[in-house]
Design a protein around this motif. Structure first.
Motif, PDB file in Angstrom:
ATOM      1  N   SER A   1      44.412  46.478  46.353  1.00  0.00           N
ATOM      2  CA  SER A   1      45.666  47.179  46.631  1.00  0.00           C
ATOM      3  C   SER A   1      45.486  48.665  46.354  1.00  0.00           C
ATOM      4  CB  SER A   1      46.784  46.622  45.737  1.00  0.00           C
ATOM      5  OG  SER A   1      46.415  46.743  44.376  1.00  0.00           O
TER       6      SER A   1
ATOM      7  N   HIS B   1      43.392  37.788  36.602  1.00  0.00           N
ATOM      8  CA  HIS B   1      43.107  36.372  36.321  1.00  0.00           C
ATOM      9  C   HIS B   1      43.687  35.457  37.385  1.00  0.00           C
ATOM     10  CE1 HIS B   1      46.663  37.753  34.095  1.00  0.00           C
ATOM     11  NE2 HIS B   1      47.196  36.607  34.454  1.00  0.00           N
TER      12      HIS B   1
ATOM     13  N   PHE C   1      50.597  44.606  27.869  1.00  0.00           N
ATOM     14  CA  PHE C   1      49.969  44.957  26.596  1.00  0.00           C
ATOM     15  C   PHE C   1      50.657  46.137  25.924  1.00  0.00           C
ATOM     16  CE2 PHE C   1      46.887  42.355  28.723  1.00  0.00           C
ATOM     17  CZ  PHE C   1      46.285  41.631  27.704  1.00  0.00           C
TER      18      PHE C   1
ATOM     19  N   LEU D   1      47.333  40.249  39.719  1.00  0.00           N
ATOM     20  CA  LEU D   1      46.741  40.200  38.372  1.00  0.00           C
ATOM     21  C   LEU D   1      45.323  39.684  38.512  1.00  0.00           C
ATOM     22  CD1 LEU D   1      49.819  38.477  36.791  1.00  0.00           C
ATOM     23  CD2 LEU D   1      48.901  40.696  36.046  1.00  0.00           C
TER      24      LEU D   1
ATOM     25  N   GLY E   1      34.485  44.031  46.776  1.00  0.00           N
ATOM     26  CA  GLY E   1      33.799  43.445  45.617  1.00  0.00           C
ATOM     27  C   GLY E   1      34.488  43.735  44.307  1.00  0.00           C
TER      28      GLY E   1
ATOM     29  N   ALA F   1      39.177  40.610  50.466  1.00  0.00           N
ATOM     30  CA  ALA F   1      39.531  40.762  49.047  1.00  0.00           C
ATOM     31  C   ALA F   1      39.520  42.255  48.714  1.00  0.00           C
ATOM     32  CB  ALA F   1      38.537  39.993  48.166  1.00  0.00           C
ATOM     33  N   THR F   2      40.287  42.997  49.504  1.00  0.00           N
ATOM     34  CA  THR F   2      40.227  44.459  49.423  1.00  0.00           C
ATOM     35  C   THR F   2      41.198  45.057  48.413  1.00  0.00           C
ATOM     36  OG1 THR F   2      41.668  44.422  51.365  1.00  0.00           O
ATOM     37  CG2 THR F   2      39.336  44.857  51.757  1.00  0.00           C
TER      38      THR F   2
ATOM     39  N   SER G   1      42.458  50.575  30.672  1.00  0.00           N
ATOM     40  CA  SER G   1      43.806  50.719  30.098  1.00  0.00           C
ATOM     41  C   SER G   1      43.886  49.983  28.770  1.00  0.00           C
ATOM     42  CB  SER G   1      44.881  50.241  31.079  1.00  0.00           C
ATOM     43  OG  SER G   1      44.745  48.870  31.361  1.00  0.00           O
TER      44      SER G   1
ATOM     45  N   SER H   1      47.453  55.798  38.514  1.00  0.00           N
ATOM     46  CA  SER H   1      46.892  55.027  37.397  1.00  0.00           C
ATOM     47  C   SER H   1      45.395  55.296  37.242  1.00  0.00           C
ATOM     48  CB  SER H   1      47.155  53.534  37.581  1.00  0.00           C
ATOM     49  OG  SER H   1      46.643  53.088  38.814  1.00  0.00           O
TER      50      SER H   1
ATOM     51  N   GLY I   1      35.443  46.646  41.213  1.00  0.00           N
ATOM     52  CA  GLY I   1      36.774  46.990  41.690  1.00  0.00           C
ATOM     53  C   GLY I   1      37.641  47.741  40.705  1.00  0.00           C
ATOM     54  N   GLU I   2      38.918  47.774  41.035  1.00  0.00           N
ATOM     55  CA  GLU I   2      39.910  48.523  40.256  1.00  0.00           C
ATOM     56  C   GLU I   2      39.907  48.064  38.794  1.00  0.00           C
ATOM     57  OE1 GLU I   2      41.243  50.572  42.420  1.00  0.00           O
ATOM     58  OE2 GLU I   2      42.458  51.673  40.971  1.00  0.00           O
TER      59      GLU I   2
ATOM     60  N   GLY J   1      36.728  39.321  44.854  1.00  0.00           N
ATOM     61  CA  GLY J   1      35.623  39.157  45.800  1.00  0.00           C
ATOM     62  C   GLY J   1      34.375  38.617  45.119  1.00  0.00           C
TER      63      GLY J   1
ATOM     64  N   ALA K   1      41.609  50.026  35.774  1.00  0.00           N
ATOM     65  CA  ALA K   1      42.825  49.229  35.558  1.00  0.00           C
ATOM     66  C   ALA K   1      42.730  48.458  34.238  1.00  0.00           C
ATOM     67  CB  ALA K   1      43.081  48.325  36.756  1.00  0.00           C
TER      68      ALA K   1
HETATM   69  C1  LIG Z   1      46.498  50.472  35.432  1.00  0.00           C
HETATM   70  C2  LIG Z   1      46.371  49.012  35.763  1.00  0.00           C
HETATM   71  C3  LIG Z   1      46.180  48.104  34.743  1.00  0.00           C
HETATM   72  C4  LIG Z   1      46.044  46.754  35.038  1.00  0.00           C
HETATM   73  N1  LIG Z   1      45.857  45.892  33.997  1.00  0.00           N
HETATM   74  C5  LIG Z   1      45.701  44.578  34.260  1.00  0.00           C
HETATM   75  C6  LIG Z   1      45.480  43.672  33.190  1.00  0.00           C
HETATM   76  O1  LIG Z   1      45.445  44.029  32.023  1.00  0.00           O
HETATM   77  N2  LIG Z   1      45.298  42.359  33.493  1.00  0.00           N
HETATM   78  C7  LIG Z   1      45.347  41.909  34.780  1.00  0.00           C
HETATM   79  O2  LIG Z   1      45.182  40.715  35.001  1.00  0.00           O
HETATM   80  N3  LIG Z   1      45.556  42.753  35.820  1.00  0.00           N
HETATM   81  C8  LIG Z   1      45.730  44.078  35.583  1.00  0.00           C
HETATM   82  N4  LIG Z   1      45.916  44.941  36.629  1.00  0.00           N
HETATM   83  C9  LIG Z   1      45.864  44.411  38.014  1.00  0.00           C
HETATM   84  C10 LIG Z   1      44.391  44.228  38.463  1.00  0.00           C
HETATM   85  O3  LIG Z   1      43.701  45.433  38.333  1.00  0.00           O
HETATM   86  C11 LIG Z   1      44.337  43.756  39.896  1.00  0.00           C
HETATM   87  O4  LIG Z   1      45.160  42.625  40.054  1.00  0.00           O
HETATM   88  C12 LIG Z   1      42.894  43.374  40.275  1.00  0.00           C
HETATM   89  O5  LIG Z   1      42.043  44.483  40.184  1.00  0.00           O
HETATM   90  C13 LIG Z   1      42.868  42.819  41.703  1.00  0.00           C
HETATM   91  O6  LIG Z   1      41.561  42.463  42.031  1.00  0.00           O
HETATM   92  P1  LIG Z   1      41.076  42.483  43.543  1.00  0.00           P
HETATM   93  O7  LIG Z   1      39.652  42.068  43.515  1.00  0.00           O
HETATM   94  O8  LIG Z   1      42.046  41.769  44.389  1.00  0.00           O
HETATM   95  O9  LIG Z   1      41.186  44.008  43.974  1.00  0.00           O
HETATM   96  P2  LIG Z   1      40.450  45.318  43.426  1.00  0.00           P
HETATM   97  O10 LIG Z   1      40.130  45.223  41.994  1.00  0.00           O
HETATM   98  O11 LIG Z   1      41.337  46.451  43.870  1.00  0.00           O
HETATM   99  O12 LIG Z   1      39.095  45.363  44.223  1.00  0.00           O
HETATM  100  C14 LIG Z   1      39.086  45.529  45.624  1.00  0.00           C
HETATM  101  C15 LIG Z   1      37.729  46.090  45.992  1.00  0.00           C
HETATM  102  O13 LIG Z   1      37.632  46.140  47.399  1.00  0.00           O
HETATM  103  C16 LIG Z   1      36.988  47.347  47.780  1.00  0.00           C
HETATM  104  N5  LIG Z   1      37.378  47.611  49.158  1.00  0.00           N
HETATM  105  C17 LIG Z   1      38.615  47.895  49.631  1.00  0.00           C
HETATM  106  N6  LIG Z   1      38.600  47.998  50.959  1.00  0.00           N
HETATM  107  C18 LIG Z   1      37.321  47.780  51.343  1.00  0.00           C
HETATM  108  C19 LIG Z   1      36.677  47.725  52.605  1.00  0.00           C
HETATM  109  N7  LIG Z   1      37.360  47.882  53.761  1.00  0.00           N
HETATM  110  N8  LIG Z   1      35.347  47.481  52.628  1.00  0.00           N
HETATM  111  C20 LIG Z   1      34.647  47.285  51.496  1.00  0.00           C
HETATM  112  N9  LIG Z   1      35.217  47.309  50.271  1.00  0.00           N
HETATM  113  C21 LIG Z   1      36.537  47.537  50.197  1.00  0.00           C
HETATM  114  C22 LIG Z   1      37.478  48.346  46.773  1.00  0.00           C
HETATM  115  O14 LIG Z   1      36.609  49.455  46.691  1.00  0.00           O
HETATM  116  C23 LIG Z   1      37.503  47.514  45.506  1.00  0.00           C
HETATM  117  O15 LIG Z   1      36.272  47.576  44.822  1.00  0.00           O
HETATM  118  C24 LIG Z   1      46.090  46.300  36.371  1.00  0.00           C
HETATM  119  C25 LIG Z   1      46.288  47.211  37.416  1.00  0.00           C
HETATM  120  C26 LIG Z   1      46.426  48.555  37.124  1.00  0.00           C
HETATM  121  C27 LIG Z   1      46.618  49.525  38.256  1.00  0.00           C
END
Ligand SMILES: Cc1cc2nc3c(=O)[nH]c(=O)nc-3n(C[C@H](O)[C@H](O)[C@H](O)COP(=O)(O)OP(=O)(O)OC[C@H]3O[C@@H](n4cnc5c(N)ncnc54)[C@H](O)[C@@H]3O)c2cc1C
Length: 497
Positions: free
Chosen positions: A167, A344, A388, A342, A33, A164-165, A71, A185, A61-62, A37, A67
């Motif tokens: 990284s 977005h 940024f 990313l 989520g 949508a887990t 940041s 991070s 999420g992250e 997700g 993130a």
């Molecule tokens: C320091 C930092 C700064 C960043 N700044 C930017 C920015 O300014 N702009 C930008 O566009 N991107 C930025 N990013 C990248 C951005 O954070 C990621 O691209 C984005 O969070 C990806 O979203 P996601 O939903 O794919 O994954 P995530 O945000 O990682 O969410 C995945 C979720 O899945 C959950 N999960 C994982 N495995 C399981 C499982 N088996 N069962 C249930 N839940 C699970 C996790 O707990 C988490 O909540 C940054 C990254 C970092 C590290």
């Protein structure tokens, strides 16, 4: 073994979530989520389906907690201060230094104190069911959930399962790193204090942003880059950012290979030894050397997919590498796919995935041709990114090198950003722009801007690239005077219009 440093407790909200045991079946199960997700689920619900998000940590999420949001919250106040200092008249009003404690406190407000109650409320309000637990694929259209109390339940997905887990950080092979407490991070973005000195290993987006942020918050920062800064961008961008962070007092080490690392005790100084024997010592070490898709414990092997590689998907987000039959049921979106990590861009894919699942469920036509409603064409042709730092590095589409590798016949226009708008914006404004033109179609396929406050310029470039606006028509998009956007006019003039 990063230092267990983010001293903030996590507060997964129990209110309004649903126990896994109470859900046996739904249309769409989303594992993870994060922002991606959440968006998949929201679009699927909008399309008339029911959706469950399984989240093991914090909904959001992250991005929300470790993130993007924290940041940028750390960065923004110091950038505002730097901007004021570039302006005579405003500069004189800056009589103190940055208040790091106030910056950290404001950062905390952007992470809602690591409490996801607000996001759960949003999800439930959007008719999404939120289940706490670890989700794992258990064969076709089945997700096994291990709840926080250890109990397991299986949820059947009538239509689709979306992985949508996200990284997780990847560590470089540096002797001693695995046993040396350090920051990743997460620890940096949730830090409760600003270390006196900080070593930053890795000079990609995260390393550069956080190196400059902590330098401006008061740390003595050393930035160790295995090659140059921001090496995935146009080279000039990395050079300008290196110049700027050096002005902030950052000790930049280019082409430096980390060989070993060690720490005196749990909290003592950490020493990084480079391959040439140089020893660098600081109070804290931040390792920011990239991330890898979180595929390890998601049950992909239960459908014959690898658990050590990104989840490969087609342009509608449907997983490839397995026989999905006429109506795909397994999808991936976001960082887990390894494409443009990313928020977005992941959310853009998420919207397509949620919509295509709903369309397929209703037997509607799927628009998966280039730029179709269900195709993620921008993932291939128009990824947008802002780093940024100050100066900001903003880009869309292809770098000159990538366009060449793609076999395009290109012409590249480079110039310094030196227009009336930039001169007014700040004394000594330093900026740079590159436009990559596909000569055969006479359209822009890539743009990079480097300079203070160029982030808000990026969308103009994105519209030009996505719209495949012919240069002759772009000529009629007249930038207002005096704005930094006048750089567009200069680029087109330099091209020869
Ligand atoms: C320091 C930092 C700064 C960043 N700044 C930017 C920015 O300014 N702009 C930008 O566009 N991107 C930025 N990013 C990248 C951005 O954070 C990621 O691209 C984005 O969070 C990806 O979203 P996601 O939903 O794919 O994954 P995530 O945000 O990682 O969410 C995945 C979720 O899945 C959950 N999960 C994982 N495995 C399981 C499982 N088996 N069962 C249930 N839940 C699970 C996790 O707990 C988490 O909540 C940054 C990254 C970092 C590290």
């Amino acid at each position: 073994m990063p230092t267990p440093s983010h001293t903030h407790d996590l507060h997964p909200s129990d209110e309004r979530t649903t126990a896994a045991a109470d859900v046996t079946e739904t249309d769409v199960v989303v594992i993870g989520g994060g922002p991606v997700g959440e968006n998949v689920a929201a679009r699927a619900v909008r399309g008339g389906l029911s959706a469950v998000i399984v989240e093991t940590e914090l909904l959001g999420g992250e991005c929300s907690y470790w993130a993007c949001m924290p940041s940028k919250a750390l960065i923004r106040p110091t950038q505002a201060l730097a901007a004021a200092r570039r302006l005579p008249g405003a500069r004189e009003a800056v009589t103190g230094s940055v208040d790091a404690a106030a910056v950290l406190a404001r950062r905390d407000s952007f992470t809602s104190g690591w409490d996801d109650g607000g996001q759960v409320e949003w999800a439930v309000g959007a008719d999404i069911t939120v289940v706490r637990g670890h989700g794992r694929l258990a064969g076709e259209k089945r997700v096994e959930v291990t709840a926080p109390d250890g109990s397991t339940t299986t949820i059947a997905a009538r239509r689709a399962v979306v992985v949508a887990t996200g990284s997780t950080p990847s560590l470089p092979p540096v002797d001693g790193l695995g046993s040396t407490p350090h920051w990743g991070s997460r620890e940096a973005t949730s830090a409760a204090r600003v270390p006196g000195s900080l070593l930053v290993l890795g000079a990609g987006v995260v390393g550069c942003e956080l190196a400059q942020a902590f330098a401006r918050l008061g740390s003595r920062v050393t930035l160790v880059a295995s090659s140059t800064l921001l090496s995935k961008n146009e080279a000039r961008a990395g050079e300008l950012v290196a110049d700027a962070v050096r002005e902030d007092g950052v000790d930049v080490r280019l082409h430096a290979k980390a060989a070993s690392v060690g720490r005196q005790g749990e909290d003592g100084p950490v020493t990084l030894v480079l391959a040439d024997g140089t020893e660098l010592t600081a109070d804290e070490l931040l390792v920011a050397t990239g991330r890898r898709p979180a595929v390890g414990d998601v049950g992909l092997d239960s459908v014959g997919l690898p658990t050590d590689a990104a989840l490969a998907v087609d342009t509608t987000g449907a997983a490839t590498g397995l026989d999905q039959g006429p109506e795909p049921w397994l999808y991936g979106a976001g960082d887990v796919t390894g494409d443009a990590p990313l928020t977005h861009m992941g959310k853009y894919v998420a919207r397509a995935v949620g919509d295509v699942i709903a369309a397929r469920a209703k037997g509607e036509r799927v628009h998966d041709g280039a730029w179709g409603a269900h195709a993620t064409t921008a993932q291939q042709r128009a990824v947008t990114q802002v780093t940024f730092t100050d100066p900001e590095v903003t880009s869309v589409g292809l770098t000159a090198a990538a366009a060449g590798e793609a076999g395009l016949r290109t012409r590249v226009v480079d110039l310094d950003i030196a227009v009336a708008g930039s001169a007014l914006h700040a004394d000594g404004y330093t900026g740079w722009a590159r436009m990559v033109v596909d000569e055969d179609r006479r359209v822009v396929v890539g743009v990079t801007f480097v300079g203070p406050d160029t982030a808000e310029l990026l969308h103009s470039a994105t519209v030009a690239v996505v719209g495949e606006v012919p240069l002759e028509r772009l000529w009629h998009a007249v930038p207002s005077y005096p704005t930094i956007s006048e750089v567009w006019l200069r680029l087109l003039e330099a091209y020869g219009l």
